[in-house]
Design an enzyme around this catalytic site. Structure first.
Site, short mmCIF file in Angstrom:
data_model
loop_
_atom_site.label_atom_id
_atom_site.label_comp_id
_atom_site.label_asym_id
_atom_site.label_seq_id
_atom_site.Cartn_x
_atom_site.Cartn_y
_atom_site.Cartn_z
N CYS A 271 -66.35 13.29 -53.83
CA CYS A 271 -67.09 14.55 -53.74
C CYS A 271 -66.67 15.54 -54.82
O CYS A 271 -67.49 16.36 -55.26
CB CYS A 271 -66.88 15.17 -52.36
SG CYS A 271 -67.60 14.19 -51.02
N ASP B 17 -58.71 3.61 -33.57
CA ASP B 17 -58.82 2.79 -34.79
C ASP B 17 -60.22 2.24 -34.88
O ASP B 17 -60.88 2.05 -33.85
CB ASP B 17 -57.81 1.63 -34.77
CG ASP B 17 -58.32 0.46 -33.93
OD1 ASP B 17 -58.87 -0.50 -34.50
OD2 ASP B 17 -58.19 0.51 -32.69
N HIS C 129 -63.89 8.44 -49.36
CA HIS C 129 -64.59 9.57 -48.74
C HIS C 129 -64.63 9.44 -47.23
O HIS C 129 -64.35 10.40 -46.50
CB HIS C 129 -66.01 9.69 -49.28
CG HIS C 129 -66.84 10.63 -48.45
ND1 HIS C 129 -66.78 12.00 -48.58
CD2 HIS C 129 -67.71 10.39 -47.42
CE1 HIS C 129 -67.58 12.57 -47.70
NE2 HIS C 129 -68.15 11.61 -46.98
N ASP D 218 -52.30 -5.07 -33.61
CA ASP D 218 -52.95 -5.51 -32.38
C ASP D 218 -52.41 -6.89 -32.01
O ASP D 218 -51.65 -7.51 -32.76
CB ASP D 218 -54.46 -5.50 -32.53
CG ASP D 218 -54.96 -6.42 -33.62
OD1 ASP D 218 -54.20 -7.28 -34.09
OD2 ASP D 218 -56.13 -6.26 -34.03
N CYS E 118 -66.05 18.60 -48.79
CA CYS E 118 -65.03 17.55 -48.81
C CYS E 118 -64.25 17.60 -50.12
O CYS E 118 -64.82 17.82 -51.19
CB CYS E 118 -65.68 16.18 -48.64
SG CYS E 118 -64.51 14.80 -48.66
N CYS F 33 -62.36 15.00 -51.30
CA CYS F 33 -62.02 13.66 -51.77
C CYS F 33 -62.54 13.45 -53.20
O CYS F 33 -63.41 14.19 -53.67
CB CYS F 33 -62.59 12.60 -50.84
SG CYS F 33 -64.34 12.23 -51.13
#
Length: 376
Positions: A310, A267, A336, A93, A305, A307
């Site tokens: 999880c 974002d 996660h 940015d 999920c 990840c």
């Protein structure tokens, strides 16, 4: 777009688009969510873990990096990609939003913004030319124009003044950016909630000519209804053959609604910030791991999920490590949340490619309306 960068739209569903931005450092599948690496790190995450969630690109922050460790130092050390060990595309940015929101004793002028650092009190001057120089030193693949983003609500005269100044700064940013093959420069549309000001801003940006176009000045206090009302017309004012980036957004339902209105890139710090405060995003809404209801719960946070949080840990464990102040809490919940966001983007891309976005959106809202699973 710039030499060595391209954007192709592979499918549409209404205003929603599914495509690919190609850069020398790799492809960015759109709609895309960019994890925020404010100070050269996506907080609590290793770069390879960020990549494992499905992220194609991350965001770096000009304001924070210019103050610490300094753009010139990063350049001497090989640029931001090497410095933070991320080999994919990076968008930086311009620093303008952080100057307005974080810096002390700001003084705005036609030249730029003079401000006192919130880190050590030193005085700095950030101009369109200096912003372009800093982002060149960082070596980012996508560079953002320097602009002024007023907080909402604000009267139309103030929004108009900021928009006109931002357009003059956009022209200066383009001139200072120069010719940089393999790097792209995005302009930023301003104008608050005004159709007229947004149209004027978009016209000026098109005259200057950019590789992509951002929609700025939203998610700054106006509320979702007002944001969506603006997105009903603002993306349509920008060139259809270039990426459209909604800056600083946001919540999952914000993203779904913005994708339906033609936005390609997003974002937000929310996934990692929420992870560090014990909040997890799931298909059934936000789960607060601080709550005592989880302390004896052996079930995963989200059974759909994949990840590590999880796959390998229970809600009881995640509740325990958060309450105990253990670092692994922020690590697991950040991973996660970032996985959830990337899964959401993958789902949106698939739905658009199959012409089934309306079904996807209905199922998304229905699952969130059910709320979290019942306590044991």
């Amino acid at each position: 777009m710039s030499k060595s960068l391209s954007f192709r739209i592979e499918a549409t569903d209404g205003k929603a688009r599914c495509g690919v931005i190609t850069t020398p450092r790799g492809e960015i599948r759109t709609p895309a969510f960019m994890p925020v690496g404010t100070a050269g790190t996506v907080k609590a995450m290793l770069p390879e873990n960020v990549r494992a969630t499905g992220a194609d690109i991350i965001l770096g922050n000009t304001y924070h990096l210019m103050l610490r460790p300094g753009a010139e130092r990063i350049a001497r050390l090989g640029g931001l990609h090497r410095f933070m060990n991320w080999d994919g595309p990076i968008l930086t940015d311009s620093g303008g939003f952080q100057v307005m929101s974080l810096a002390e004793l700001r003084k705005l002028s036609e030249e730029g913004v003079r401000f006192r650092s919130h880190v050590d009190g030193t005085i700095h001057m950030l101009t369109p030319e200096r912003s372009m120089e800093i982002q060149r030193l960082l070596g980012s693949d996508i560079v953002m124009c320097f602009d002024e983003c007023p907080a909402l609500p604000a009267d139309e005269a103030e929004v108009a003044r900021a928009m006109h100044l931002s357009m003059r700064w956009a022209a200066r940013s383009k001139a200072a950016f120069g010719e940089r093959p393999g790097h792209a420069l995005f302009g930023i549309q301003q104008g608050g909630l005004s159709h007229e000001l947004r149209a004027e801003s978009a016209e000026k940006l098109r005259e200057i000519g950019f590789d992509g176009y951002a929609i700025g000045g939203l998610a700054v206090g106006e509320g979702q209804a007002a944001m969506f009302a603006t997105l009903d017309f603002a993306p349509d004012m920008l060139p259809a053959d270039r990426p459209r980036y909604l800056m600083g957004v946001g919540k999952p339902d914000d993203i779904v609604g913005a994708v339906r209105r033609g936005v390609d890139m997003f974002d937000c710090v929310l996934p990692t910030r929420s992870g560090r405060t014990g909040q997890a995003f799931t298909r059934r809404g936000v789960v607060n791991l601080k709550n005592a209801r989880h302390r004896d719960d052996p079930r995963p946070l989200d059974e759909e999920c994949a990840c590590p949080a999880c796959r390998g840990y229970s809600r009881a464990y995640l509740h325990h490590v958060f309450r105990a102040g253990e670092m692994i809490s922020g690590m697991l919940l950040s991973w996660h949340n970032l996985q959830y966001y990337q899964d959401l983007m993958a789902g949106l891309r698939e739905a658009i490619s199959r012409g089934r976005l309306a079904e996807f959106e209905a199922a998304f809202h229905a699952a969130r309306a059910e709320g979290d699973i019942e306590p044991l």
